[in-house]
Design an enzyme around this catalytic site. Structure first.
Site, PDB file in Angstrom:
ATOM      1  N   ARG A 206       0.867  -1.189   0.000  1.00 13.12           N
ATOM      2  CA  ARG A 206       0.000   0.000   0.000  1.00 13.12           C
ATOM      3  C   ARG A 206       0.904   1.240   0.000  1.00 13.12           C
ATOM      4  NH1 ARG A 206      -2.068  -3.546   3.968  1.00 13.12           N
ATOM      5  NH2 ARG A 206      -4.263  -4.109   3.678  1.00 13.12           N
ATOM      6  N   LYS A 230      -1.077  -2.229   7.673  1.00 15.68           N
ATOM      7  CA  LYS A 230      -2.310  -1.543   8.037  1.00 15.68           C
ATOM      8  C   LYS A 230      -3.237  -2.540   8.740  1.00 15.68           C
ATOM      9  CE  LYS A 230      -6.330   0.465   5.838  1.00 15.68           C
ATOM     10  NZ  LYS A 230      -7.063   0.542   4.606  1.00 15.68           N
ATOM     11  N   HIS A 309      -2.948   2.863  -5.933  1.00 12.43           N
ATOM     12  CA  HIS A 309      -3.716   1.719  -5.446  1.00 12.43           C
ATOM     13  C   HIS A 309      -4.029   0.740  -6.582  1.00 12.43           C
ATOM     14  CE1 HIS A 309      -5.464   0.008  -1.906  1.00 12.43           C
ATOM     15  NE2 HIS A 309      -6.531  -0.345  -2.589  1.00 12.43           N
ATOM     16  N   ARG A 312      -1.234  -1.576  -7.016  1.00 14.75           N
ATOM     17  CA  ARG A 312      -1.353  -2.677  -6.049  1.00 14.75           C
ATOM     18  C   ARG A 312      -2.328  -3.740  -6.584  1.00 14.75           C
ATOM     19  NH1 ARG A 312      -1.695  -4.322  -0.403  1.00 14.75           N
ATOM     20  NH2 ARG A 312      -3.848  -4.522   0.311  1.00 14.75           N
ATOM     21  N   HIS A 334      -4.276  -8.539   3.744  1.00 15.96           N
ATOM     22  CA  HIS A 334      -5.722  -8.376   3.945  1.00 15.96           C
ATOM     23  C   HIS A 334      -6.149  -9.024   5.258  1.00 15.96           C
ATOM     24  CE1 HIS A 334      -6.663  -7.909  -0.625  1.00 15.96           C
ATOM     25  NE2 HIS A 334      -6.401  -6.759  -0.049  1.00 15.96           N
ATOM     26  N   TYR A 343      -9.876 -10.394  -6.673  1.00 14.13           N
ATOM     27  CA  TYR A 343      -8.946 -10.871  -7.702  1.00 14.13           C
ATOM     28  C   TYR A 343      -9.415 -12.175  -8.329  1.00 14.13           C
ATOM     29  CZ  TYR A 343      -6.694  -7.210  -5.225  1.00 14.13           C
ATOM     30  OH  TYR A 343      -6.471  -6.002  -4.623  1.00 14.13           O
TER      31      TYR A 343
END
Length: 363
Positions: A206, A230, A309, A312, A334, A343
């Site tokens: 990120r 994150k 983003h 990514r 995630h 995806y």
């Protein structure tokens, strides 16, 4: 235009802040470096509506929003929050959509989280002792399938990943040859810029994770980075994240010139450095600078919708084609595989298109 809008929003923000309780002003100051004035303005509108509702319902004795107290927020009951939710969804002068209700509750959650987890009084106690908003579950309003549909055709695929990095290194200068200022800046920064793009396209980091990288977080030989992820609340633990072989050369090239070209002082730990106009030494690049940099190249590359983003996402789609959902989830950091499902939907399309192409080619 965007800078003009920013100025306008910043002024509106400054005008509105004095009508808010002191703890909201403190929260906005805390968020200013990370969020745009327009987002913060949106937050203030949400708080304004919430405080006005509290007063109308007799849940606050304040005669104005500015006088709403922390204690009044602390003793809110679950049924009051549920009533507010219902009010948002059904109010007469235009009910809010599910997405809007979620966003309004989300901005309240941000404020309550800050007051209960981050801000402290002079005795080091949290400003808010009880956080009712932590109990509110905000349902995801974007299904992975919908997100995948929005991203369709807006990512880099296969050969384009390498093409984009090559374009940053060389193609951009050819396209901008008549623009002296652009050429000067490109000559100074092309290795760094290509390195950042390559790193994201080969690791899926990120932008905030890229900004926070320190020189010591890089283990070039083992193709590893140590990253604060994150959503990982343990601030002492850095997660090892692998990057692909392709990024190694760009990283090695950039590291060799990081100190000399950007006049980087020894005390500066940041991995990615910018030398701003008029500064005598380099300092850590900001999130905004990285975002603007990628958009600048993307526009000239002919993909103006490409953002950091989406780089990514481009990595993730490519990676998912060669790995399973659990490996992809780990690599991207995630919290749940639900996010990673994007995806799966994207690559289903990619696979079906690949089959169509093969038949068209007569294979």
């Amino acid at each position: 235009m965007t800078n003009v809008q920013k100025e306008i929003d910043r002024r509106k923000l400054d005008d509105k802040l004095p009508s808010m309780p002191w703890f909201v002003q403190q929260f906005i100051d805390y968020k200013l470096p990370d969020l745009s004035p327009s987002t913060l303005l949106e937050y203030l509108r949400d708080y304004e509506a919430f405080f006005s509702w509290l007063r109308a319902e007799g849940l606050s004795e304040a005669s104005s929003n500015k006088e709403v107290t922390l204690t009044e927020l602390e003793v809110l009951r679950m049924e009051s929050v549920t009533s507010y939710r219902l009010f948002l969804a059904t109010k007469r002068e235009g009910a809010n959509s599910r997405i809007t209700v979620s966003r309004k509750l989300s901005s309240l959650r941000s404020l309550f989280h800050y007051l209960s987890q981050i801000a402290e009084d002079e005795d080091f106690y949290p400003l808010l002792k009880r956080n009712i908003m932590a109990k509110i579950e905000i349902k995801r309003t974007h299904k992975p399938k919908d997100t995948a549909a929005k991203l369709k055709g807006k990512l880099l695929e296969e050969e384009e990943l390498l093409e984009f990095i090559g374009y940053i290194l060389e193609g951009y200068a050819v396209d901008m040859e008549k623009n002296k200022q652009a050429i000067y800046s490109h000559e100074l920064n092309k290795e760094r810029d290509a390195c950042i793009a390559s790193l994201i396209l080969n690791s899926g980091l990120r932008v905030s994770e890229v900004v926070n990288l320190n020189v010591d977080d890089l283990d070039l030989n083992n193709k590893l980075l140590y990253v604060y992820r994150k959503g990982n609340n343990d601030e002492t633990f850095k997660t090892p994240v692998y990057f692909r072989e392709q990024a190694k050369d760009e990283l090695a090239t950039y590291i060799n010139l990081r100190q000399s070209r950007y006049r980087t002082p020894k005390r500066e730990k940041g991995l990615f450095i910018a030398l701003r106009n008029g500064d005598s030494e380099g300092s850590r690049m900001t999130k905004r600078a990285i975002q603007a940099m990628i958009m600048k190249y993307a526009k000239q590359f002919g993909k103006p919708y490409l953002t950091v983003h989406k780089l990514r996402h481009s990595f993730a789609t490519d990676y998912y084609l060669q790995n399973d959902i659990y490996k992809t989830k780990e690599q991207l950091g995630h919290a749940s595989t639900e996010t990673t499902e994007i995806y799966a939907h994207l690559t289903d399309k990619t696979m079906s298109e690949a089959i169509e192409r093969r038949t068209d080619d007569g294979m």
